[in-house]
Design a protein around this motif. Structure first.
Motif, short mmCIF file in Angstrom:
data_model
loop_
_atom_site.label_atom_id
_atom_site.label_comp_id
_atom_site.label_asym_id
_atom_site.label_seq_id
_atom_site.Cartn_x
_atom_site.Cartn_y
_atom_site.Cartn_z
N GLN A 156 0.89 -1.25 0.08
CA GLN A 156 0.00 0.19 -0.06
C GLN A 156 1.13 1.27 0.08
O GLN A 156 0.65 2.13 0.68
CB GLN A 156 -0.96 0.05 1.14
CG GLN A 156 -1.96 -1.08 1.20
CD GLN A 156 -2.90 -1.03 0.13
OE1 GLN A 156 -3.64 -0.05 0.10
NE2 GLN A 156 -3.02 -1.81 -1.01
N SER A 157 1.99 1.39 -0.87
CA SER A 157 2.72 2.55 -0.98
C SER A 157 3.28 2.53 -2.30
O SER A 157 3.39 1.63 -3.05
CB SER A 157 4.02 2.05 0.12
OG SER A 157 4.84 0.96 -0.37
N TYR A 158 4.00 3.76 -2.56
CA TYR A 158 4.74 4.11 -3.61
C TYR A 158 6.01 3.90 -3.62
O TYR A 158 6.65 3.89 -2.52
CB TYR A 158 4.22 5.64 -4.10
CG TYR A 158 2.87 5.93 -4.78
CD1 TYR A 158 2.95 5.46 -6.10
CD2 TYR A 158 1.87 6.35 -4.32
CE1 TYR A 158 1.59 5.81 -6.69
CE2 TYR A 158 0.86 6.57 -4.82
CZ TYR A 158 0.66 6.06 -6.05
OH TYR A 158 -0.67 6.48 -6.60
N LYS A 159 6.69 3.63 -4.60
CA LYS A 159 8.16 3.80 -4.73
C LYS A 159 8.48 4.81 -5.88
O LYS A 159 8.15 4.34 -7.08
CB LYS A 159 8.91 2.25 -4.89
CG LYS A 159 10.45 2.67 -5.33
CD LYS A 159 11.06 1.08 -5.46
CE LYS A 159 12.69 1.37 -5.61
NZ LYS A 159 12.81 1.48 -6.74
N LEU A 160 9.34 5.79 -5.74
CA LEU A 160 9.59 6.78 -6.83
C LEU A 160 11.06 6.70 -7.11
O LEU A 160 11.65 7.04 -6.04
CB LEU A 160 8.96 8.09 -6.39
CG LEU A 160 9.13 9.37 -7.40
CD1 LEU A 160 8.56 8.90 -8.84
CD2 LEU A 160 8.89 10.66 -6.74
N ALA A 162 23.11 11.04 -9.78
CA ALA A 162 22.90 10.25 -8.59
C ALA A 162 21.21 9.85 -8.77
O ALA A 162 20.57 10.54 -9.44
CB ALA A 162 22.90 11.06 -7.44
N GLN A 163 20.98 8.81 -8.13
CA GLN A 163 19.59 8.34 -8.11
C GLN A 163 19.05 8.19 -6.68
O GLN A 163 19.98 8.05 -5.75
CB GLN A 163 19.56 6.81 -8.67
CG GLN A 163 18.07 6.29 -8.77
CD GLN A 163 18.09 4.94 -9.51
OE1 GLN A 163 18.90 4.68 -10.42
NE2 GLN A 163 17.38 3.91 -9.12
N LEU A 164 17.99 8.74 -6.46
CA LEU A 164 17.27 8.60 -5.23
C LEU A 164 15.90 7.87 -5.34
O LEU A 164 15.06 8.05 -6.16
CB LEU A 164 16.98 10.38 -4.82
CG LEU A 164 16.17 10.44 -3.69
CD1 LEU A 164 17.14 10.17 -2.59
CD2 LEU A 164 16.00 11.96 -3.72
N GLU A 165 15.84 7.08 -4.35
CA GLU A 165 14.60 6.21 -4.03
C GLU A 165 13.71 6.86 -2.95
O GLU A 165 14.15 6.99 -1.98
CB GLU A 165 14.90 4.81 -3.69
CG GLU A 165 15.64 4.06 -5.05
CD GLU A 165 15.81 2.78 -4.68
OE1 GLU A 165 16.16 1.89 -5.60
OE2 GLU A 165 15.82 2.35 -3.51
N LEU A 166 12.48 7.20 -3.39
CA LEU A 166 11.58 7.67 -2.49
C LEU A 166 10.40 6.78 -2.24
O LEU A 166 9.69 6.36 -3.13
CB LEU A 166 10.95 9.09 -2.96
CG LEU A 166 10.04 9.93 -2.03
CD1 LEU A 166 11.00 10.61 -0.81
CD2 LEU A 166 9.46 10.86 -2.72
N PHE A 167 10.30 6.39 -0.85
CA PHE A 167 9.47 5.06 -0.54
C PHE A 167 8.08 5.92 0.46
O PHE A 167 8.43 6.74 1.16
CB PHE A 167 9.83 4.08 0.22
CG PHE A 167 10.94 3.32 -0.66
CD1 PHE A 167 10.48 2.34 -1.03
CD2 PHE A 167 12.34 3.56 -0.49
CE1 PHE A 167 11.50 1.30 -2.11
CE2 PHE A 167 13.16 2.55 -1.32
CZ PHE A 167 12.62 1.62 -1.98
N SER A 168 7.00 5.39 0.01
CA SER A 168 5.97 5.93 0.96
C SER A 168 5.66 4.47 1.58
O SER A 168 5.50 3.75 1.22
CB SER A 168 4.82 6.36 0.44
OG SER A 168 4.03 5.53 -0.50
N PHE A 169 5.15 4.72 3.07
CA PHE A 169 4.60 3.93 3.96
C PHE A 169 3.52 4.07 4.72
O PHE A 169 3.29 5.47 4.99
CB PHE A 169 5.32 3.10 4.77
CG PHE A 169 6.67 2.29 4.13
CD1 PHE A 169 6.36 1.25 3.67
CD2 PHE A 169 7.98 2.67 3.86
CE1 PHE A 169 7.53 0.40 2.82
CE2 PHE A 169 8.90 2.14 3.43
CZ PHE A 169 8.70 0.77 2.67
#
Length: 137
Positions: free
Chosen positions: A43-47, A54-61
């Motif tokens: 039930q979350s996004y990964k952006l 550089a790479q950035l991973e943004l997670f939502s929980f």
């Protein structure tokens, strides 16, 4: 024998407010979206974002626990972004209502830097880099 690390692939951050964090990193900082994935099981996004090389991973929980963010806490201290003109960068952030600390000089490198925070309070740094450092990355 070493594991032959050749560089940092990405940095991952967890946000408590995905739409707000997405807006901040994409619209305010200008990150390029590589991929945006809804993860049904969590039930979350990964952006996945690109900022320069550089790479950035943004997670939502749904309900992430708060992270202590005092300066000397163990773990990630801050995330630093290289900029070509710190005065311009600070003015751009200020025009969008983001408060930056006063610009300081790194006593070891003599380069200018400042700190600000993302919507979740993650400490972020702008670090002005000389042309010779930028071109070699």
């Amino acid at each position: 024998m070493t594991p032959n690390v050749i560089g940092v692939h990405h940095v991952a951050l967890i946000t408590a407010d995905y739409p707000r964090a997405r807006h901040f990193y994409v619209e305010v900082l200008g990150a390029e979206i590589i991929a945006e994935t809804w993860r049904e099981a969590r039930q979350s996004y990964k952006l996945d974002l690109r900022l320069g090389n550089a790479q950035l991973e943004l997670f939502s929980f749904p309900s992430p626990p708060p992270r202590p963010s005092y300066p000397e806490a163990c773990g990630l201290r801050h995330l630093a972004f290289a900029v070509t003109d710190i005065d311009h960068s600070v003015a751009a952030l200020t025009s969008q209502g983001i408060t930056c600390e006063p610009i300081r000089i790194d006593p070891l490198t003599q380069q200018r830097f400042t700190f600000f925070s993302d919507p979740d309070g993650t400490p972020l740094e702008l670090y002005e880099t000389p042309v010779t450092q930028r071109s070699s990355r």
